[in-house]
Design an enzyme around this catalytic site. Sequence first.
Site, short mmCIF file in Angstrom:
data_model
loop_
_atom_site.label_atom_id
_atom_site.label_comp_id
_atom_site.label_asym_id
_atom_site.label_seq_id
_atom_site.Cartn_x
_atom_site.Cartn_y
_atom_site.Cartn_z
N SER A 34 28.80 40.30 43.77
CA SER A 34 28.97 39.01 43.08
C SER A 34 27.86 38.74 42.04
O SER A 34 26.67 38.88 42.33
CB SER A 34 28.98 37.86 44.09
OG SER A 34 28.99 36.63 43.38
N SER A 36 27.57 35.76 40.72
CA SER A 36 27.34 34.31 40.71
C SER A 36 25.88 33.92 40.95
O SER A 36 25.41 32.97 40.31
CB SER A 36 28.25 33.62 41.75
OG SER A 36 29.58 33.72 41.33
N LYS A 85 39.68 32.70 49.66
CA LYS A 85 40.14 31.59 48.83
C LYS A 85 41.31 30.81 49.44
O LYS A 85 41.34 29.59 49.38
CB LYS A 85 40.50 32.08 47.43
CG LYS A 85 39.28 32.50 46.62
CD LYS A 85 39.67 32.85 45.20
CE LYS A 85 38.47 33.40 44.46
NZ LYS A 85 38.75 33.72 43.06
N ASN A 106 38.15 27.95 45.35
CA ASN A 106 37.01 28.83 45.02
C ASN A 106 35.69 28.07 45.01
O ASN A 106 34.63 28.67 44.88
CB ASN A 106 37.22 29.58 43.69
CG ASN A 106 36.95 28.71 42.48
OD1 ASN A 106 37.06 27.49 42.55
ND2 ASN A 106 36.60 29.33 41.38
N ASP A 121 39.21 28.52 38.90
CA ASP A 121 39.58 29.79 38.25
C ASP A 121 40.52 29.58 37.06
O ASP A 121 40.29 30.13 35.98
CB ASP A 121 40.26 30.74 39.26
CG ASP A 121 39.26 31.40 40.18
OD1 ASP A 121 38.08 31.54 39.79
OD2 ASP A 121 39.65 31.79 41.31
N ALA A 147 50.86 38.77 38.30
CA ALA A 147 51.07 37.34 38.57
C ALA A 147 51.18 37.06 40.07
O ALA A 147 50.98 35.92 40.50
CB ALA A 147 52.34 36.88 37.86
N GLY A 149 49.23 38.26 42.51
CA GLY A 149 47.96 38.29 43.24
C GLY A 149 47.30 36.92 43.26
O GLY A 149 47.85 35.95 42.71
N TYR A 252 35.70 42.07 34.95
CA TYR A 252 34.45 42.02 34.19
C TYR A 252 33.52 43.12 34.68
O TYR A 252 33.66 43.61 35.77
CB TYR A 252 33.79 40.64 34.32
CG TYR A 252 33.50 40.22 35.73
CD1 TYR A 252 32.32 40.58 36.37
CD2 TYR A 252 34.43 39.45 36.43
CE1 TYR A 252 32.08 40.19 37.67
CE2 TYR A 252 34.19 39.06 37.73
CZ TYR A 252 33.01 39.44 38.35
OH TYR A 252 32.78 39.07 39.63
N GLY A 273 36.67 39.73 31.42
CA GLY A 273 36.63 38.57 32.30
C GLY A 273 35.28 37.89 32.47
O GLY A 273 35.18 36.93 33.24
P1 NDP Z 1 44.66 40.40 44.74
O1 NDP Z 1 44.41 41.52 45.68
O2 NDP Z 1 45.03 39.07 45.26
O3 NDP Z 1 45.83 40.85 43.71
C1 NDP Z 1 45.86 42.12 43.16
C2 NDP Z 1 46.97 42.18 42.12
O4 NDP Z 1 46.88 43.44 41.45
C3 NDP Z 1 48.39 42.11 42.68
O5 NDP Z 1 49.22 41.43 41.77
C4 NDP Z 1 48.78 43.59 42.78
O6 NDP Z 1 50.19 43.80 42.75
C5 NDP Z 1 48.15 44.12 41.53
N1 NDP Z 1 47.88 45.55 41.52
C6 NDP Z 1 46.98 46.23 42.28
N2 NDP Z 1 47.00 47.54 41.95
C7 NDP Z 1 47.93 47.69 40.97
C8 NDP Z 1 48.42 48.79 40.20
N3 NDP Z 1 47.95 50.02 40.42
N4 NDP Z 1 49.37 48.57 39.27
C9 NDP Z 1 49.84 47.32 39.05
N5 NDP Z 1 49.43 46.23 39.73
C10 NDP Z 1 48.49 46.41 40.68
O7 NDP Z 1 43.33 40.33 43.84
P2 NDP Z 1 42.73 39.07 43.04
O8 NDP Z 1 43.86 38.30 42.47
O9 NDP Z 1 41.74 38.37 43.86
O10 NDP Z 1 41.93 39.82 41.87
C11 NDP Z 1 42.64 40.45 40.83
C12 NDP Z 1 41.73 40.69 39.64
O11 NDP Z 1 41.25 39.46 39.11
C13 NDP Z 1 40.48 41.51 39.97
O12 NDP Z 1 40.39 42.51 39.00
C14 NDP Z 1 39.32 40.54 39.82
O13 NDP Z 1 38.18 41.19 39.28
C15 NDP Z 1 39.88 39.56 38.80
N6 NDP Z 1 39.26 38.23 38.91
C16 NDP Z 1 38.40 37.85 37.91
C17 NDP Z 1 37.79 36.62 37.95
C18 NDP Z 1 36.86 36.22 36.85
O14 NDP Z 1 36.21 35.18 36.96
N7 NDP Z 1 36.78 36.97 35.78
C19 NDP Z 1 38.02 35.66 39.06
C20 NDP Z 1 38.95 36.17 40.05
C21 NDP Z 1 39.52 37.40 39.97
P3 NDP Z 1 51.09 43.77 44.10
O15 NDP Z 1 51.41 42.32 44.34
O16 NDP Z 1 52.26 44.59 43.78
O17 NDP Z 1 50.22 44.37 45.20
#
Ligand code: NDP
Length: 308
Positions: A34, A36, A85, A106, A121, A147, A149, A252, A273
């Site tokens: 992190s 932060s 979260k 968050n 977020d 979308a 995740g 990021y 990011g």
């Molecule tokens: P989650 O585990 O909740 O979600 C992951 C997502 O990625 C899902 O939609 C998943 O799809 C998809 N995914 C994973 N691998 C693949 C692949 N090989 N091809 C296509 N889709 C894929 O993670 P988070 O939502 O918590 O985090 C996601 C990203 O957001 C991270 O990279 C994190 O760094 C970034 N983030 C950045 C922040 C910032 O402040 N800049 C804040 C929070 C997050 P499926 O549903 O099919 O599994």
Amino acid sequence: MTYTFADLRRWREVTAASSPPLRLSVFGDPVEHSASPPMHNAALEKCGVDARYTRLHIRPEELGEALRLLPGAGFIGANLTIPHKAAALPFLDAIDEHARKIGAVNTVLVEGERLTGFNTDGPGLVRAVRAEFGVDIRDLRVMVLGAGGGAGRAISLQCAIERCSRLALVNRTFEKARALAAELEPYLKSSRLLGPAARLEAVPWEEPLLKRQLEHTDLIINATSQGMKRTDARLLPASLLTPNLLVYDTIYGAGRTPLLLAAEEAGARGANGLSMLLHQGALAFEIWFGREAPIEEMRAALLKRQED
Ligand code: NDP
């Protein structure tokens, strides 16, 4: 330094030597990565607040008790990251309306014994897009990759709340994109965009379909975790991208992600990011202290961490 749940149980004793006192933290599992703490500590120092921010490695089974320990340990608040979260909701006394809609928190504010949850977020992403590209989400046709995740859901909901011109929800597991589209329909019902493409669509992750969607897209947001490792395959080939596109990768870290490299190859503008991290952090700071965050000091701390 990363503390544990056992440390939190004896917080005042364990951190007695810390000056200023540790009164803010990010909870995560894992949490070592992190960024932060340096970002918030730069803000606290700049504003002369007698408190500092640290990391707590909290496992899922420890989350409820860890949150309830915060008032007694003298905390002002906390941030929550993976995997806490959504799991935190039942342990809080109040949840702000926006966080409730997203179904994830968050940022936690401690007031007396009371814990309130927020989610910065989505609003952080909106501020980041405005800062990076000089445009408002509401004026853009947006495609969210990932979308389904946690971050993707928060971002998609935010785009819908902002009433962006168009929203295409793409997810590897299509069913999640379809369910989210049904949920977001009420926000984007009006037919502001007149044209051949629906204002809100769930899209299967298939190249010919994405190619067609991109003809009706201004901004691509990557909210998948694909690309966190530099060796990850490109999410989209450069041949799908065009110079008029804006590409925001929520990932990021140092250097460009594979998606941003593809954007560059295609002549499209891209941003990573770091600015979302910065703005979600600034909004959390504003919740804790009721004052504007010193954004330049926070940004400098993030950039310095990247260089180290
Ligand atoms: P989650 O585990 O909740 O979600 C992951 C997502 O990625 C899902 O939609 C998943 O799809 C998809 N995914 C994973 N691998 C693949 C692949 N090989 N091809 C296509 N889709 C894929 O993670 P988070 O939502 O918590 O985090 C996601 C990203 O957001 C991270 O990279 C994190 O760094 C970034 N983030 C950045 C922040 C910032 O402040 N800049 C804040 C929070 C997050 P499926 O549903 O099919 O599994």
